[in-house]
Design an enzyme around this catalytic site. Structure first.
Site, PDB file in Angstrom:
ATOM      1  N   GLY A  12      24.173  66.129  35.817  1.00 32.53           N
ATOM      2  CA  GLY A  12      24.492  65.312  34.881  1.00 32.53           C
ATOM      3  C   GLY A  12      25.922  64.724  34.897  1.00 32.53           C
ATOM      4  O   GLY A  12      26.921  65.527  35.316  1.00 32.53           O
ATOM      5  N   GLY A  14      27.632  62.857  32.788  1.00 32.36           N
ATOM      6  CA  GLY A  14      28.272  62.421  31.685  1.00 32.36           C
ATOM      7  C   GLY A  14      29.687  62.925  31.608  1.00 32.36           C
ATOM      8  O   GLY A  14      30.180  63.150  32.768  1.00 32.36           O
ATOM      9  N   PHE A  15      30.182  63.105  30.467  1.00 37.48           N
ATOM     10  CA  PHE A  15      31.870  63.437  30.451  1.00 37.48           C
ATOM     11  C   PHE A  15      32.067  64.845  30.993  1.00 37.48           C
ATOM     12  O   PHE A  15      32.860  65.020  31.912  1.00 37.48           O
ATOM     13  CB  PHE A  15      32.207  63.494  28.917  1.00 37.48           C
ATOM     14  CG  PHE A  15      32.475  62.210  28.441  1.00 37.48           C
ATOM     15  CD1 PHE A  15      33.421  61.391  28.588  1.00 37.48           C
ATOM     16  CD2 PHE A  15      31.472  61.689  27.473  1.00 37.48           C
ATOM     17  CE1 PHE A  15      33.702  60.027  28.043  1.00 37.48           C
ATOM     18  CE2 PHE A  15      31.637  60.536  26.883  1.00 37.48           C
ATOM     19  CZ  PHE A  15      32.679  59.677  27.167  1.00 37.48           C
ATOM     20  N   GLY A  16      31.191  65.737  30.791  1.00 39.49           N
ATOM     21  CA  GLY A  16      31.556  67.049  31.537  1.00 39.49           C
ATOM     22  C   GLY A  16      31.280  67.170  32.769  1.00 39.49           C
ATOM     23  O   GLY A  16      32.154  67.548  33.626  1.00 39.49           O
ATOM     24  N   GLU A 173      29.448  54.871  11.983  1.00 41.86           N
ATOM     25  CA  GLU A 173      29.859  53.945  12.533  1.00 41.86           C
ATOM     26  C   GLU A 173      28.814  52.955  12.655  1.00 41.86           C
ATOM     27  O   GLU A 173      29.060  51.798  12.579  1.00 41.86           O
ATOM     28  CB  GLU A 173      30.356  54.325  13.888  1.00 41.86           C
ATOM     29  CG  GLU A 173      31.702  55.150  13.935  1.00 41.86           C
ATOM     30  CD  GLU A 173      32.208  55.720  15.204  1.00 41.86           C
ATOM     31  OE1 GLU A 173      33.453  55.813  15.295  1.00 41.86           O
ATOM     32  OE2 GLU A 173      31.395  56.306  16.010  1.00 41.86           O
ATOM     33  N   ASP A 302      27.463  69.592  25.724  1.00 41.79           N
ATOM     34  CA  ASP A 302      26.561  69.940  24.617  1.00 41.79           C
ATOM     35  C   ASP A 302      25.463  70.958  24.790  1.00 41.79           C
ATOM     36  O   ASP A 302      24.874  71.373  23.775  1.00 41.79           O
ATOM     37  CB  ASP A 302      25.574  68.526  24.127  1.00 41.79           C
ATOM     38  CG  ASP A 302      26.538  67.585  23.575  1.00 41.79           C
ATOM     39  OD1 ASP A 302      27.863  67.568  23.232  1.00 41.79           O
ATOM     40  OD2 ASP A 302      26.068  66.286  23.627  1.00 41.79           O
ATOM     41  N   ALA A 317      33.003  64.550  23.043  1.00 40.77           N
ATOM     42  CA  ALA A 317      33.204  64.461  24.536  1.00 40.77           C
ATOM     43  C   ALA A 317      34.405  65.209  24.942  1.00 40.77           C
ATOM     44  O   ALA A 317      34.587  65.645  26.266  1.00 40.77           O
ATOM     45  CB  ALA A 317      33.811  62.828  24.363  1.00 40.77           C
ATOM     46  N   GLN A 318      35.391  65.505  24.100  1.00 38.97           N
ATOM     47  CA  GLN A 318      36.698  66.246  24.339  1.00 38.97           C
ATOM     48  C   GLN A 318      36.417  67.347  24.846  1.00 38.97           C
ATOM     49  O   GLN A 318      36.793  68.100  25.998  1.00 38.97           O
ATOM     50  CB  GLN A 318      37.673  66.324  23.154  1.00 38.97           C
ATOM     51  CG  GLN A 318      38.431  65.055  23.312  1.00 38.97           C
ATOM     52  CD  GLN A 318      39.426  64.859  24.312  1.00 38.97           C
ATOM     53  OE1 GLN A 318      39.827  65.724  24.963  1.00 38.97           O
ATOM     54  NE2 GLN A 318      40.023  63.579  24.816  1.00 38.97           N
TER      55      GLN A 318
END
Length: 385
Positions: A12, A14-16, A173, A302, A317-318
């Site tokens: 993955g 993604g952010f992580g 949003e 997640d 994300a943080q």
């Protein structure tokens, strides 16, 4: 990079996963980063792609470019089909990678809570492809509505009714962004349509407030109402039909565009792994981010279930970025025979926009709303982009 030495495989980008790979750069470990896409998506702005506010390429960044200055990190574009924990292999259709240490950063997928028709009939926002598809669908709905004869009022209203299910950050949003799209540029582009009268943006939320976990419900509802959004709290969805959203109250809302933003669960690939599961398909981890049964497998983002101060860490994300860096540090410590350190999330704040020039932001225990909060949001997102 030769496949020798101690192998770390990160599934993955993604952010992580990306933050874990970057944190392992420069170590004596051989790192292989895997993802089915060769780009990293900046998902916090995906709703703007769906609302035709930004182009997809602005939120997609080539993974190879991001890691090219870290010689011990290599990327492989691979759709992982299975993970063999006994043989320590990550397998795709025509490739497999052995690991000594594994980082699962698979992220999340949509959670429909067994709502009848939701998966089959809803638009979702979990990928750039879904964002661009939704954008094209919205614009086509307006185009089709403009072609209808004057006596087709019911069909025109259905085409111009957009129902967003879920009052979290993405739902709020997107509701604000699509209302601005409909009631500003498209109103000028389609003078033969009375979009201000005939178009509807409806945001439904099952509980009694929006943006739970951030706050500012009263401000957000008032701001959205001013923008023309019909906000309905305490409005659970009973089912989604091909041409309507049916609420638990029995009300049926004819629409061509139900957008599901109501929840996420752990990525489905992990369902086949012989690991424990908790709510939302997440994998429980120790404070060190290792699984309960495998010392050499770390789960972040997640997909991981970890409580802090009595509550599950949020899927933002943080959290993923901090866990990525922490998992990397613990892998280095584990490889060196040092004791591992427990993860502690440092909350740097949460925020969400409510249209252009307005937002809510919770920083350091304080809630900010309006233009100042939007400036904070803007600064943070420009920094990351």
């Amino acid at each position: 990079m030769a496949e020798n030495g101690t192998q770390v495989v990160i599934v993955g980008a993604g952010f992580g996963g990306l933050w874990a790979a970057k944190a392992l750069g420069g170590t004596d470990l051989s790192v292989r980063l895997l993802d089915k896409n060769n780009y990293h998506s900046f998902y916090p702005l995906l709703y703007q792609v769906a609302a035709a506010e930004v182009e997809p390429e602005l939120i997609a960044h080539p993974v190879r470019r991001i890691v090219r200055d870290t010689p011990n990190v290599r990327f492989a574009m691979l759709e992982v089909q299975r993970i063999d924990l006994e043989r320590q292999l990550v397998c795709g259709h025509d490739q497999e990678f052995h690991y000594d240490y594994l980082v699962l950063a698979l992220g999340s997928t949509n959670h429909f809570f067994n709502t009848p028709g939701a998966e089959a009939n809803s638009f979702t926002l979990k990928s750039i492809e879904e964002g661009t598809g939704l954008r094209n669908h919205i614009l086509q709905c307006v185009e089709n509505a403009a072609k209808l004869p004057p006596d087709a009022a019911a069909e025109r209203r259905r085409l111009l009714t957009f129902v967003i299910i879920g009052g979290g950050p993405t739902g709020v949003e997107f509701a604000g962004a699509i209302s601005e799209l409909l009631f500003e540029p498209l109103t000028r582009d389609y003078p033969d349509l009375d979009l201000r009268q005939e178009a509807k943006v409806i945001l439904v939320e099952a509980v009694d407030s929006l943006l739970r976990g951030i706050g500012g419900d009263e401000y957000v509802r008032g701001r959205l109402a001013h923008m023309g959004v019909d906000v309905r709290v305490n409005s659970a969805v009973a089912r989604i039909e091909p041409e309507a959203v049916v609420l638990a109250s029995g009300e049926s809302i004819p629409t061509a565009t139900p957008v599901w933003t109501a929840g996420v669960r752990g990525a489905s690939l992990a369902d086949d792994l012989p690991l424990a599961r908790v709510r939302g398909g997440r994998i429980p981890v120790r404070p060190t981010l290792q699984t309960l049964t495998h010392d050499n497998i770390f789960v972040i983002g997640d997909l991981a279930y970890l409580e802090q101060d009595g509550a599950m860490l949020p899927g933002v994300a943080q959290v993923a970025m901090q866990q990525g860096e922490h998992a990397a540090a613990n892998i280095v410590r584990l490889h060196a025979g040092l004791p591992l350190l427990p993860f502690r999330y440092r909350d740097k704040g949460t925020m969400a926009t409510v249209g252009r020039s307005a937002a809510v932001a919770r920083l350091g225990g304080r809630l900010y709303t309006g233009f100042f909060a939007w400036l904070i949001w803007l600064a943070v997102h420009i920094f990351f982009l």
